[in-house]
Structure formats: structure tokens, C-alpha cells
Design an enzyme around this catalytic site. Structure first.
Site, PDB file in Angstrom:
ATOM      1  N   TYR A  81       0.834  -1.195   0.000  1.00 32.93           N
ATOM      2  CA  TYR A  81       0.000   0.000   0.000  1.00 32.93           C
ATOM      3  C   TYR A  81       0.869   1.246   0.000  1.00 32.93           C
ATOM      4  CZ  TYR A  81       1.149   0.548   4.920  1.00 32.93           C
ATOM      5  OH  TYR A  81       1.832   0.701   6.098  1.00 32.93           O
ATOM      6  N   PHE A  97       2.098   9.570   3.572  1.00 34.53           N
ATOM      7  CA  PHE A  97       2.459   9.384   4.979  1.00 34.53           C
ATOM      8  C   PHE A  97       2.981   7.981   5.275  1.00 34.53           C
ATOM      9  CE2 PHE A  97      -2.135   8.771   4.606  1.00 34.53           C
ATOM     10  CZ  PHE A  97      -2.287   7.488   5.120  1.00 34.53           C
ATOM     11  N   ASP A  98       2.774   7.032   4.381  1.00 33.18           N
ATOM     12  CA  ASP A  98       3.292   5.677   4.605  1.00 33.18           C
ATOM     13  C   ASP A  98       3.326   4.931   3.288  1.00 33.18           C
ATOM     14  OD1 ASP A  98       4.326   3.528   5.978  1.00 33.18           O
ATOM     15  OD2 ASP A  98       2.460   2.992   6.984  1.00 33.18           O
ATOM     16  N   ILE A 129      -7.358  -0.254  10.572  1.00 37.18           N
ATOM     17  CA  ILE A 129      -8.450   0.718  10.463  1.00 37.18           C
ATOM     18  C   ILE A 129      -9.634   0.070   9.734  1.00 37.18           C
ATOM     19  CG2 ILE A 129      -7.003   2.786  10.598  1.00 37.18           C
ATOM     20  CD1 ILE A 129      -7.180   2.995   7.527  1.00 37.18           C
ATOM     21  N   TYR A 142      -8.574   7.193  10.940  1.00 38.84           N
ATOM     22  CA  TYR A 142      -8.072   7.450  12.295  1.00 38.84           C
ATOM     23  C   TYR A 142      -8.929   8.438  13.077  1.00 38.84           C
ATOM     24  CZ  TYR A 142      -4.086   4.787  10.748  1.00 38.84           C
ATOM     25  OH  TYR A 142      -3.290   3.781  10.273  1.00 38.84           O
ATOM     26  N   PHE A 190      -5.545   5.130  -0.036  1.00 38.10           N
ATOM     27  CA  PHE A 190      -4.529   4.075  -0.024  1.00 38.10           C
ATOM     28  C   PHE A 190      -4.567   3.364  -1.364  1.00 38.10           C
ATOM     29  CE2 PHE A 190      -5.174   4.523   4.533  1.00 38.10           C
ATOM     30  CZ  PHE A 190      -3.908   4.324   5.057  1.00 38.10           C
TER      31      PHE A 190
END
Length: 131
Positions: A35, A46-47, A66, A92, A109
């Protein structure tokens, strides 16, 4: 080409590449996926499991991740690539996550479903399990 969009409450799946159409995850299955997570507002990344060259694994449907992952990935078939557009309440929420994800942030994502349990996708990104 027409883009297929599947809406699931706080998660919208935008299919980028069809999967096998046959193997879908069930609650309790171990999922292996890549992802890339970005903020819906502005697109800041962010990731990214790909940049770590380490697929992410979790058990689907038991609240380990999540809600947007549990519900969005459940609609994907093996080998599928999709963008999961996740509203903040399925992400979140009001608390956010650390410095990277502000409170009440909607998330995107890009996900590739690599394996469901021991069933592996064919022709996807290069990765392997160490046995």
C-alpha cells in the site's frame, strides 16, 4: 476505459487493475498487501510499504487495522489493485495518527492484494515469502 467504483459506507474502492475475480478475503484470513497511503487533501504521502520493500500483513475482519482496510480490502479479489478512498471515520477519526495524519483526515490508499492466506497472486509486484 470505464473505471469501476464500489462504494462501501466510509470506503470507496476505485479499481485500477482487476484481480482474479474469484478469490476474495473472508474474516480471519491473513492478508498480504502493498500500500501507499496519502492524505486526500493535498496528497501528502504518509506511509509506503513498497518503499520499505516489505508487504504489510494483517488478519482481516477482526479490527486489527483501520475499518477502511477491513471493509475495503474485503471487496478486493486476489491480485487486484485499487485505491481505497477512506473517510476519516473509517480511518483514524478525530484523534488522527502522529504528526503525519491530522485529526478528521480522509485518506487514500493505493493497495495491491498480493495474497490471501497461502493463495498468492500471479503476475503482480515482485515479492516473496521466506519459508
Amino acid at each position: 476505459k470505464q473505471t469501476q467504483v464500489v462504494k462501501t459506507m466510509g470506503v470507496e474502492n476505485e479499481v485500477l487493475q482487476e484481480g482474479d475475480g474469484e478469490n476474495l478475503p473472508s474474516n480471519g484470513d491473513m492478508i498480504t498487501m502493498h500500500y501507499v497511503g496519502t492524505l486526500a487533501d493535498g496528497g501528502a504521502e504518509f506511509d509506503n510499504s513498497r518503499s520499505r520493500n516489505k508487504p504489510f500483513q494483517f488478519v482481516i475482519g477482526i479490527g486489527q487495522v483501520i475499518r477502511g482496510f477491513d471493509e475495503g480490502v474485503a471487496k478486493m479479489s486476489l491480485g487486484e489493485k485499487a485505491v481505497l478512498k477512506i473517510s476519516s471515520d473509517f480511518g483514524y477519526g478525530a484523534s488522527g495518527a502522529g504528526e503525519a495524519i491530522p485529526p478528521n483526515a480522509d485518506l487514500n490508499f493505493e493497495v495491491e492484494l498480493l495474497a490471501i492466506g497461502d493463495k498468492k497472486a500471479h503476475g503482480g509486484s515482485s515479492w516473496c515469502f521466506v519459508l
